[in-house]
Structures are given as C-alpha cells and as structure tokens.
Design a protein around this motif. Structure first.
Motif, mmCIF file in Angstrom:
data_model
loop_
_atom_site.group_PDB
_atom_site.id
_atom_site.type_symbol
_atom_site.label_atom_id
_atom_site.label_comp_id
_atom_site.label_asym_id
_atom_site.label_seq_id
_atom_site.Cartn_x
_atom_site.Cartn_y
_atom_site.Cartn_z
ATOM 1 N N MET A 181 41.445 49.763 1.719
ATOM 2 C CA MET A 181 42.204 51.007 1.684
ATOM 3 C C MET A 181 41.544 52.035 0.772
ATOM 4 O O MET A 181 41.441 53.214 1.109
ATOM 5 C CB MET A 181 43.632 50.730 1.208
ATOM 6 C CG MET A 181 44.502 50.015 2.212
ATOM 7 S SD MET A 181 44.831 51.008 3.689
ATOM 8 C CE MET A 181 45.723 52.398 2.989
ATOM 9 N N ASP A 182 41.103 51.592 -0.386
ATOM 10 C CA ASP A 182 40.472 52.511 -1.340
ATOM 11 C C ASP A 182 39.173 53.074 -0.785
ATOM 12 O O ASP A 182 38.908 54.276 -0.882
ATOM 13 C CB ASP A 182 40.224 51.785 -2.659
ATOM 14 C CG ASP A 182 39.695 52.720 -3.734
ATOM 15 O OD1 ASP A 182 40.422 53.659 -4.108
ATOM 16 O OD2 ASP A 182 38.555 52.518 -4.196
ATOM 17 N N LYS A 183 38.372 52.209 -0.176
ATOM 18 C CA LYS A 183 37.046 52.617 0.308
ATOM 19 C C LYS A 183 37.137 53.491 1.550
ATOM 20 O O LYS A 183 36.393 54.479 1.675
ATOM 21 C CB LYS A 183 36.206 51.376 0.606
ATOM 22 C CG LYS A 183 34.808 51.696 1.120
ATOM 23 C CD LYS A 183 34.012 50.424 1.383
ATOM 24 C CE LYS A 183 32.620 50.745 1.923
ATOM 25 N NZ LYS A 183 31.846 49.510 2.202
ATOM 26 N N MET A 184 38.043 53.156 2.476
ATOM 27 C CA MET A 184 38.051 53.814 3.780
ATOM 28 C C MET A 184 39.111 54.905 3.941
ATOM 29 O O MET A 184 38.997 55.750 4.820
ATOM 30 C CB MET A 184 38.238 52.764 4.879
ATOM 31 C CG MET A 184 37.176 51.684 4.887
ATOM 32 S SD MET A 184 35.479 52.347 5.023
ATOM 33 C CE MET A 184 35.556 53.120 6.638
ATOM 34 N N VAL A 185 40.139 54.901 3.097
ATOM 35 C CA VAL A 185 41.212 55.887 3.257
ATOM 36 C C VAL A 185 41.391 56.738 2.000
ATOM 37 O O VAL A 185 41.240 57.962 2.038
ATOM 38 C CB VAL A 185 42.553 55.194 3.611
ATOM 39 C CG1 VAL A 185 43.666 56.238 3.753
ATOM 40 C CG2 VAL A 185 42.413 54.390 4.900
ATOM 41 N N ILE A 186 41.726 56.095 0.895
ATOM 42 C CA ILE A 186 42.070 56.836 -0.327
ATOM 43 C C ILE A 186 40.898 57.668 -0.844
ATOM 44 O O ILE A 186 41.032 58.884 -1.072
ATOM 45 C CB ILE A 186 42.544 55.867 -1.428
ATOM 46 C CG1 ILE A 186 43.702 55.002 -0.930
ATOM 47 C CG2 ILE A 186 42.936 56.640 -2.682
ATOM 48 C CD1 ILE A 186 44.913 55.765 -0.497
ATOM 49 N N HIS A 187 39.751 57.045 -1.030
ATOM 50 C CA HIS A 187 38.583 57.756 -1.586
ATOM 51 C C HIS A 187 38.051 58.840 -0.648
ATOM 52 O O HIS A 187 37.828 59.983 -1.091
ATOM 53 C CB HIS A 187 37.484 56.763 -1.936
ATOM 54 C CG HIS A 187 36.277 57.395 -2.540
ATOM 55 N ND1 HIS A 187 36.275 57.926 -3.824
ATOM 56 C CD2 HIS A 187 35.025 57.615 -2.043
ATOM 57 C CE1 HIS A 187 35.080 58.432 -4.085
ATOM 58 N NE2 HIS A 187 34.312 58.256 -3.021
ATOM 59 N N PRO A 188 37.838 58.560 0.652
ATOM 60 C CA PRO A 188 37.323 59.607 1.545
ATOM 61 C C PRO A 188 38.229 60.832 1.630
ATOM 62 O O PRO A 188 37.745 61.946 1.846
ATOM 63 C CB PRO A 188 37.233 58.893 2.902
ATOM 64 C CG PRO A 188 37.055 57.455 2.557
ATOM 65 C CD PRO A 188 37.905 57.246 1.340
#
Length: 271
Positions: free
Chosen positions: A210-217
């Motif tokens: 979630m952090d890599k693919m949704v939250i951060h982008p």
C-alpha cells in the motif's frame, strides 16, 4: 487513561466531554470574499455548538476551493487529559475510507494483469475454506459476496493477529449470508479477504505494498498506518507521535482494511 480523539467529519464520532476554543490555520482574510468569510464564521459557530451539544471531544474542518485549502481549523481537544487542542495538524482515523485506498491497490493489480477479479478467491487465498457457492474478488469488493459484517462487539475485539490471514479466522468458517451476486450486504470482513489476496498476488506484505503503490505515489505524506494496539502520543505542544510497530501483531479494529486491524491516519489539512 488518556482519551484520544475519535472524531472526523468524514468518519466517526466519539462522545466524550470537554471543549476548547478553536485553533487553526487562519485563512488570509484578504483573499476571501465577504460571503466566504461569513460562511466560515457560521461554520465556526456550528462546530462550537455541535461539540457542546453532543459532547464531542474535538474535530477538524478543512475546506478547499479549486484545489487550494482556504480554511483549515481545529476545534476542541485531541487529548482531554492533557488539554491538548485539535489543530489542522492533528491526524484522524479515516475508518472505512481505508477501503477505497485498498480498492486502488486492487485496481492497479487488475490493470497490470496480475489479478483476476472473477476467479475463485481460493486461487489467491487457498487457506480460506470453500463455500457452497463460488466467491470472487469482484463480489467481495462490491459487498455482494455474502460474507458477513461485524457481530456483537467484534469491532471492539482486542485480540492480536500475527498475519493478515490469521485475522480471517474470525469469519472463515461461517456460512454465507446469501448466494453471491444476488444481494448487497456491507462487509468489512470482505475487505480483510481482499487484503489477503493482494498479499498473495504480490508476494509483498499488505502495508508495504500500500505504501509503495498507493500512498507514496499519490504524495499522501500525511497518511500513515493506524496500528490499533499503539495509541498515538500527543505532546503538550500538540505534536502527534504515532509509533510504528515493526512486528505484525495488531488487533482487529473499526479502521480495518486487513485481518490485522490496520487502517490509516490522515491529517485533515490534506483534503
């Protein structure tokens, strides 16, 4: 015991006593019209009255126009014991708004051809028992799979789970409420199962993905995981310190997006 803020305009209300003067990031009054300034004053009175009337500890309001925040202000307390006021920097639980965030992750996998929305859920979560009818990810995401929601006090459950799949044990052996695809019935547990499927499909721990693919982008730098067994610590200066828990030992909670009871905190100012 400290009583922490559990209210946002978008998610939930927690009835506790206490009220403080408003505090926030004042808008540049010269940049607002007379109508907008009057609307803000009416909203302030409404919030102050609401906190008193319904014994709400605190709340935060943010208003944006054309992508720009024009008003952001906190009301009441984030910590009643220490009398720490809510500010626009205070983070709030976003509850089931965590579901559309998880849906974004599911959509990305679908776009990349890494997940089939219409195949048997056991293709991704083989530990989940077969039911009389086939259950698919599409049905789970649409709340039409027949998987039940919370019962009794389950949403307050304090048991800790080591993995996402371990949390499925709460409902894995229950019969379906109806034949999948024939009815609608809201279910947070359905999204527990989706989270487990995302892990299996990616080979990556759910929150990491979630952090890599949704939250951060998306640049959501003020959105972090809500570990329900680690209450946020609020200092006298209003600074919120939400500890990260490195071991996957989190309980199920009302902010659930997976079987570990992990949802998200988000700062109101970012809306």
């Amino acid at each position: 015991m400290r009583k922490y803020l559990c209210f946002t305009l978008f998610v939930s209300i927690c009835s506790l006593s206490g009220f403080a003067q408003t505090r926030g990031l004042e808008p540049a009054l010269g940049s607002l019209t007379r109508h907008q300034t009057a609307a803000i004053e009416r909203a302030r009175r409404f919030m102050a009255d609401s906190l008193r009337t319904y014994n709400i500890p605190g709340a935060s309001v943010s208003v944006s126009m054309n992508g720009k925040v024009v008003w952001s202000e906190g009301f009441g307390y984030a910590d009643l014991e220490q009398k720490v006021p809510v500010t626009p920097e205070t983070k709030f639980r976003i509850g089931s708004i965590s579901k559309p965030l998880t849906a974004a992750a599911l959509g990305l996998l679908y776009e990349k051809g890494r997940i089939n929305l219409d195949t048997l859920i056991q293709a991704y979560v083989p530990t989940f028992p077969l039911k009389r009818q086939m259950i698919t990810l599409r049905q789970l995401a649409g709340h039409i799979a027949g998987v039940r929601h919370y019962r009794d006090d389950e949403m307050l459950l304090s048991k800790r789970f080591l993995t996402v799949e371990a949390g499925l044990g709460i409902f894995r052996n229950d019969t379906l409420l109806f034949e999948p695809g024939t009815r609608f019935s809201y279910s947070s547990y359905a999204w527990n199962l989706i989270s487990a499927a995302i892990e299996r499909a990616t080979g990556v721990e759910f929150l990491q993905y979630m952090d890599k693919m949704v939250i951060h982008p998306l640049g959501m730098s003020n959105t972090i995981a809500d570990f329900s067994d680690s209450l946020s610590q609020i200092g006298q200066d209003g600074t919120q310190k939400i500890p990260w828990v490195t071991r996957l030992t989190h309980r199920l909670s009302t902010t659930v997006t997976n079987g570990q009871g992990v949802g998200f905190f988000q700062r109101q100012k970012t809306f």
